[in-house]
Scaffold this motif. Structure first.
Motif, PDB file in Angstrom:
ATOM      1  N   ASN A  79      74.219 -64.162  14.744  1.00 54.35           N
ATOM      2  CA  ASN A  79      73.328 -65.197  14.276  1.00 54.35           C
ATOM      3  C   ASN A  79      73.603 -66.645  14.631  1.00 54.35           C
ATOM      4  O   ASN A  79      72.718 -67.395  14.715  1.00 54.35           O
ATOM      5  N   LYS A  80      74.707 -66.869  15.192  1.00 54.11           N
ATOM      6  CA  LYS A  80      75.030 -68.432  15.626  1.00 54.11           C
ATOM      7  C   LYS A  80      74.193 -68.326  16.644  1.00 54.11           C
ATOM      8  O   LYS A  80      73.687 -69.758  17.153  1.00 54.11           O
ATOM      9  N   ALA A  81      73.902 -67.368  17.717  1.00 55.76           N
ATOM     10  CA  ALA A  81      73.442 -67.699  18.852  1.00 55.76           C
ATOM     11  C   ALA A  81      71.791 -67.922  18.523  1.00 55.76           C
ATOM     12  O   ALA A  81      71.267 -68.596  19.350  1.00 55.76           O
ATOM     13  N   THR A  82      71.293 -66.905  17.545  1.00 48.82           N
ATOM     14  CA  THR A  82      69.992 -67.181  17.177  1.00 48.82           C
ATOM     15  C   THR A  82      69.624 -68.747  16.592  1.00 48.82           C
ATOM     16  O   THR A  82      68.778 -69.055  16.992  1.00 48.82           O
ATOM     17  N   ILE A  83      70.493 -69.124  15.832  1.00 52.15           N
ATOM     18  CA  ILE A  83      70.074 -70.463  15.228  1.00 52.15           C
ATOM     19  C   ILE A  83      70.125 -71.565  16.282  1.00 52.15           C
ATOM     20  O   ILE A  83      69.293 -72.654  16.486  1.00 52.15           O
ATOM     21  N   LYS A  92      69.550 -70.776  19.539  1.00 53.97           N
ATOM     22  CA  LYS A  92      68.089 -70.472  20.551  1.00 53.97           C
ATOM     23  C   LYS A  92      66.967 -70.920  19.848  1.00 53.97           C
ATOM     24  O   LYS A  92      65.958 -71.549  20.446  1.00 53.97           O
ATOM     25  N   CYS A  93      66.935 -70.907  18.435  1.00 57.12           N
ATOM     26  CA  CYS A  93      65.732 -71.426  17.894  1.00 57.12           C
ATOM     27  C   CYS A  93      65.713 -73.049  17.539  1.00 57.12           C
ATOM     28  O   CYS A  93      64.724 -73.456  17.049  1.00 57.12           O
ATOM     29  N   GLY A  94      66.799 -73.659  18.211  1.00 59.76           N
ATOM     30  CA  GLY A  94      66.658 -75.109  18.187  1.00 59.76           C
ATOM     31  C   GLY A  94      67.161 -75.779  16.775  1.00 59.76           C
ATOM     32  O   GLY A  94      66.769 -76.672  16.372  1.00 59.76           O
ATOM     33  N   GLY A  95      68.185 -74.900  16.138  1.00 58.99           N
ATOM     34  CA  GLY A  95      68.532 -75.473  14.647  1.00 58.99           C
ATOM     35  C   GLY A  95      70.112 -76.391  14.821  1.00 58.99           C
ATOM     36  O   GLY A  95      70.086 -76.880  13.856  1.00 58.99           O
ATOM     37  N   ILE A  96      70.529 -76.381  16.132  1.00 59.74           N
ATOM     38  CA  ILE A  96      71.609 -77.399  16.015  1.00 59.74           C
ATOM     39  C   ILE A  96      71.273 -78.817  16.006  1.00 59.74           C
ATOM     40  O   ILE A  96      71.814 -79.407  15.016  1.00 59.74           O
ATOM     41  N   LYS A  97      70.353 -79.235  16.750  1.00 57.50           N
ATOM     42  CA  LYS A  97      69.952 -80.665  16.584  1.00 57.50           C
ATOM     43  C   LYS A  97      69.512 -81.123  14.918  1.00 57.50           C
ATOM     44  O   LYS A  97      70.087 -82.128  14.491  1.00 57.50           O
ATOM     45  N   PRO A  98      68.478 -80.349  14.554  1.00 55.94           N
ATOM     46  CA  PRO A  98      68.261 -80.868  13.114  1.00 55.94           C
ATOM     47  C   PRO A  98      69.462 -80.743  12.117  1.00 55.94           C
ATOM     48  O   PRO A  98      69.540 -81.526  11.095  1.00 55.94           O
ATOM     49  N   LEU A  99      70.495 -79.740  12.509  1.00 48.23           N
ATOM     50  CA  LEU A  99      71.347 -79.779  11.282  1.00 48.23           C
ATOM     51  C   LEU A  99      72.680 -80.948  11.776  1.00 48.23           C
ATOM     52  O   LEU A  99      73.121 -81.580  10.772  1.00 48.23           O
ATOM     53  N   VAL A 100      72.596 -81.603  12.948  1.00 47.43           N
ATOM     54  CA  VAL A 100      73.519 -82.671  13.295  1.00 47.43           C
ATOM     55  C   VAL A 100      72.886 -83.676  12.730  1.00 47.43           C
ATOM     56  O   VAL A 100      73.494 -84.844  12.216  1.00 47.43           O
ATOM     57  N   ASN A 101      71.544 -84.037  12.842  1.00 54.06           N
ATOM     58  CA  ASN A 101      70.743 -85.077  12.231  1.00 54.06           C
ATOM     59  C   ASN A 101      70.835 -85.131  10.669  1.00 54.06           C
ATOM     60  O   ASN A 101      71.061 -86.407  10.184  1.00 54.06           O
ATOM     61  N   LEU A 102      71.080 -84.138  10.072  1.00 55.54           N
ATOM     62  CA  LEU A 102      71.193 -84.019   8.631  1.00 55.54           C
ATOM     63  C   LEU A 102      72.545 -84.495   8.293  1.00 55.54           C
ATOM     64  O   LEU A 102      72.727 -84.893   7.392  1.00 55.54           O
ATOM     65  N   LEU A 103      73.397 -84.121   9.205  1.00 54.49           N
ATOM     66  CA  LEU A 103      74.965 -84.817   8.849  1.00 54.49           C
ATOM     67  C   LEU A 103      75.020 -86.297   9.062  1.00 54.49           C
ATOM     68  O   LEU A 103      75.809 -87.132   8.383  1.00 54.49           O
ATOM     69  N   THR A 104      74.111 -87.141   9.765  1.00 56.73           N
ATOM     70  CA  THR A 104      74.284 -88.457  10.075  1.00 56.73           C
ATOM     71  C   THR A 104      72.875 -89.211   9.423  1.00 56.73           C
ATOM     72  O   THR A 104      72.891 -90.205   9.125  1.00 56.73           O
TER      73      THR A 104
END
Length: 960
Positions: free
Chosen positions: A729-733, A735-747
């Motif tokens: 599921n980490k790879a799916t997140i 591929k779906c472009g979930g990393i950038k919005p998660l990082v944005n939520l951190l800041t």
């Protein structure tokens, strides 16, 4: 009560040498304010109300032993309260004719028992206890209250008391001290405002005398024989009194000859008008109470004048006298209204027998408090002072309430039916009932023996109780106790209406507590006992189902209290709710599931919900077509899925796929928050995660990481955290472009944090920073979803904005005016701005020649006119004349904001006169030819208001 009595009260010495409170308008205003404080302290500050006085207040009362009811030990001449202090002394003791009172709670009860004599009781109490604060708090606190800067001396005094081992008692005493201190400040401020209304000037007196002389002419209009001055000489200042008497505030002296009484020798002074002792030993000294104007004095002394003055309508010629007459007639209306309210209880008793009783303001008899934190708090009412432009329904309802008070049983029923024809969900209609005393009558009807009257009353109360202030008033009047009592009625229609009314009223903490403490929870749970899921129901069973639905609605409102949740569980409510959960009707399911999801925050409820097999029904209703029902079911699952067995049951009953399908309803944020929360908790079980993967839930959740409210984002991120425990599921997140919005939520920060940071820059000493921050706040306030609430959540923010109007930087002033224009679109915020003195500060800026400041200043003034008497206040502060000059500006934006401000200001007649004198009509007519529709309408509206005033004045002159 301390400083106000010392500095403001007017005392006089009688012939016997005793000191009494003088009967004057100022003292009447003071006594009414103190009475209001005493009546409300038990409900608003129960802990302070129970504090035992240092010494008892004692005075000669008009009450007798038979006036006291329950809560007292009563003999022939003596009365003692059940409540006692730590030494065993009763908190109220009556030994005729003297009464001893040791707490505000007992004082509040006593003034209620005094009914129409309560104001006199307060008067005598203060006359015989010249230093009440010394007796209430003790000499130490009383001395502090007398000082100018009391707040600086409180803490050392508290420390001193705490060192003596009385910390708990001192805390309540300090809170009571602060209440009395605040009341003193409010009393003095109110009296200053009243004085400004009472103060006369020579021009106003002269105008009123001239108008009274017109009633000395021959014919039907003649009300007086003679009105004449005692002196024909008029000084340059307009006064006719000798100069040495002018030093005492005297303006002139009159002799008026009424038709039905002896000649009246009258003094007109700058504090009012009164009878003098000319021709007697007392000379110029007053021999009567002080009146606000000549009309009021004459009405009190001449019944003939009082009766016939109502028929005269030609008092509209002069604007000063016009305002005086309006005030006089308004006071007459209020006095007749209060008289009607006092008689209402007696008339109801006569109509309906011993079952009726006069309602009392409730005394909070319980010290326990609810532990809930998320519910609506009681609100301080802020309503505009002006009653202009009220719709016809307002006055029609007030007439019906008068019939309701005075009619017989048949007339009462017919009147109730007539009231139901109005749109009672409209705020104007709701407040009309309350303002004329109809609420008290409706509540009183609940204690009669007539079923039709009870049903009619409850049908009206059910609708008007949607209003926050009406809800509060019902509780304050003790109406909730009567409504709870009706739940035991054998008449099913009555029980259903009572339960539905409780559902509306129990929206705030004190109401919910009252329902519980008067046994309402058990009674409401009993209403749930029916069989709702039969294929065919008899008429009687249908009524039972409707009663159960109303009971569930009431329990839903009450369940926001933690103690009420426990009371519902102990009363056996959970199994009954579980049975109703099988109902096929959505109007039944919504309150049932709503109650369950409120209670599911408690672990004991989650266990019972699981054990009673309710998870299956909750899952089933996830597939309903009703969004609200789906939301409550998802929310209940969200709270219950903390338990492993519940998560397994949701999967077993195929509830995971409906939850995923709810993610498609992204427009409904409440439903989305509940669905994402349920998915998050269910995904704690890896078996459920596998199912969610089959339904493509992960892709949808990643898509919800942007442009969503915080409550949705929290749940989505929580669910993704559970999904990410599986490596694939980490790879799916990713591929779906979930990393950038998660990082944005951190800041990132939420909207309120951003606004708070920008607002804090207004405290920066740099003018450039202040103006830039204010300009930046304007679009934030304008575009925020809940802008009014957001601004109010910033502690001290509005006061900071108002204080910046004292800046000397033009750019800062322009930006602050622009911000005020945005903020004041919310009525509650505008009320707070007015309290902070925004009107005189804005008026002070109007003489500017800077077009940028002019534009935003005019816009701010236009919006600030929307509250209370602000329009008139702007006129008094001299803001109108400078605004007229703004129309000569070459900037069209200045024209637009100025025209809108002038339109709002023109709704006050005095402002119209000022505008006309300054030549506003000609430029406005020119502006009416503009291509801008908004500008046209504002200019035309202003000219219309000026013309209407001129026509009214002309008509009044023609018909003199």
């Amino acid at each position: 009560m301390g400083v106000s009595l010392t500095r403001a009260a007017q005392w006089t010495r009688t012939s016997s040498g005793t000191v009494k409170l003088e009967r004057s308008p100022m003292n009447d205003s003071l006594l009414k304010a103190i009475l209001c404080f005493v009546e409300q302290i038990s409900s608003q500050h129960p802990q302070e109300a129970e504090h035992v006085f240092a010494e008892p207040l004692q005075w000669s009362t008009t009450l007798v032993a038979s006036d006291f009811k329950t809560d007292y030990d009563i003999s022939d001449t003596d009365v003692q309260s059940h409540e006692k202090d730590s030494e065993g002394h009763p908190l109220l003791q009556l030994s005729l004719p003297t009464v001893y009172v040791r707490s505000f709670r007992q004082l509040s009860k006593l003034v209620h028992l005094a009914a129409d004599k309560k104001l006199e009781e307060i008067r005598v109490c203060l006359e015989e206890n010249r230093e009440p604060v010394v007796k209430i708090l003790g000499p130490c606190f009383a001395n502090i209250l007398e000082r100018e800067e009391a707040h600086t001396d409180v803490l050392p005094q508290v420390d001193k008391v705490q060192d003596e081992g009385q910390a708990k008692d001192s805390e309540v005493k300090v809170q009571l001290f602060q209440l009395l201190q605040n009341m003193d400040k409010q009393l003095l401020n109110k009296l200053l405002q009243d004085i400004s209304e009472w103060v006369l000037d020579p021009t106003a007196v002269k105008n009123e005398v001239e108008l009274l002389k017109r009633f000395c002419s021959e014919g039907e209009k003649r009300l007086l024989k003679v009105v004449r001055y005692t002196s024909d000489y008029e000084f340059a200042n307009g006064c006719r009194a000798p100069l040495w008497r002018q030093m005492h505030g005297d303006i002139c002296y009159l002799v008026i000859e009424p038709y039905d009484t002896e000649n009246l020798n009258i003094t007109c002074s700058n504090t009012g008008v009164f009878l003098n002792g000319v021709g007697e030993e007392s000379g110029y000294e007053k021999t009567s109470e002080v009146f606000k104007d000549l009309v009021t004095l004459l009405k009190s002394r001449s019944p003939y004048f009082a009766e016939n003055i109502k028929k005269q309508v030609q008092w509209k010629t002069d604007r000063c006298t016009c305002h005086q007459l309006i005030k006089t007639l308004t006071e007459e209306k209020k006095s007749s209204k209060s008289l009607g309210e006092e008689k209402a209880g007696e008339s109801q008793k006569k109509k309906f027998g011993s079952g009726a009783k006069t309602r009392a303001m409730p005394v909070e008899a319980f010290s326990e408090s609810s532990s809930e934190s998320e519910e609506e708090e009681e609100q301080t009412e802020r309503r505009p002072e002006s009653h202009t432009d009220l719709p016809a329904e307002y006055w029609q309802i007030q007439k019906l309430v008068k019939y309701l008070k005075g009619g017989n049983q048949t007339a009462t029923v017919l009147t109730l039916c007539a009231m139901m024809d109005f749109n009672l969900m409209q705020e104007t209609c709701q407040l009309a009932i309350r303002d004329v005393g109809g609420l008290d009558v409706l509540i009183n009807l609940l204690d009669t023996d007539e079923v039709k009257c009870k049903i009619g009353s409850l049908k009206i109360l059910r609708k008007i109780s949607h209003n926050v202030q009406i809800r509060r008033a019902i509780v304050d009047m003790g109406g909730l106790q009567s409504i709870v009592k009706i739940l035991d009625s054998p008449v099913k229609d009555l029980k259903a209406l009572a339960a539905e009314t409780i559902a509306n009223v129990a929206k705030f903490r004190r109401a919910r507590r009252t329902v519980r403490q008067y046994g309402g929870i058990k009674k409401l749970v009993k209403l749930l006992d029916c069989v709702p899921n039969l294929a065919s129901l008899t008429a009687n069973q249908e009524k039972d189902v409707d009663v159960a639905r109303c009971g569930a609605l009431a329990l839903w409102s009450c369940s926001k209290s933690t103690k009420n949740k426990e009371a519902i569980r102990k009363a056996g409510g959970v199994p009954l709710l579980g049975r109703l959960l099988k109902s096929p009707h959505e109007n039944m399911l919504i309150p049932v599931v709503g109650t369950l999801q409120e209670c599911a925050s408690v672990e004991s409820y989650r266990i019972v919900i699981q054990r009673e097999g309710m998870i299956k029904d909750l899952v089933k209703n996830l597939s309903s077509d009703n969004d609200e029902l789906q939301m409550h079911c998802a929310s209940a699952i969200f709270k219950c899925a903390e338990d492993q067995k519940t998560r397994d049951l949701v999967r077993k009953y195929k509830g995971l796929q409906p939850l995923v399908s709810l993610l498609g309803k992204s427009d409904n944020k409440q439903l989305l928050a509940a669905a994402t929360g349920a998915i998050w908790k269910c995904s704690i079980s890896m078996d459920n995660v596998a199912k969610f993967q089959e339904y493509k839930a992960l892709d949808t959740l990643v898509g919800l990481l942007t442009d969503q409210p915080e409550e949705v984002l929290v749940n989505v991120v929580g669910a993704l955290g559970e999904f990410a425990l599986i490596s694939a599921n980490k790879a799916t997140i990713r591929k779906c472009g979930g990393i950038k919005p998660l990082v944005n939520l951190l800041t990132g920060t939420n909207q309120l944090d951003g606004v708070r940071l920008v607002w804090s820059l207004l405290k920066n000493p740099s003018g450039d920073v202040q103006s830039s921050a204010a300009w930046a706040l304007c679009p934030c306030i304008e575009n925020a979803k809940d802008a009014g609430e957001m601004v109010r959540s910033l502690v001290g923010g509005l006061e900071l904005i108002v204080n910046l109007l004292k800046s000397t930087n033009i750019e800062v002033l322009a930006s602050i005016c622009a911000a005020i224009a945005k903020i004041s679109k919310d009525k509650e915020n505008l009320a707070v701005l007015t309290d902070h003195g925004v009107v005189p500060l804005l008026a002070k800026l109007t003489n500017t020649s800077d077009d940028k400041l002019r534009r935003h200043l005019a816009e701010a003034i236009g919006h600030c006119c929307m509250w209370g008497s602000n329009r008139a206040s702007f006129g008094v502060s001299g803001a109108v004349a400078p605004l007229v000059r703004y129309l000569k500006s070459k900037d069209s934006a200045v024209h637009q904001s100025t025209a809108m401000a002038l339109y709002q200001l023109s709704k006050d007649p005095n402002n119209c006169i000022t505008m006309h004198e300054k030549g506003v009509v000609k430029p406005l007519i020119h502006i009416m030819g503009s291509n801008e529709e908004t500008l046209q309408e504002a200019a035309a509206g202003c000219v219309r208001n000026i013309r209407l005033l001129a026509l009214a004045n002309r008509k009044a002159r023609l018909f003199q």
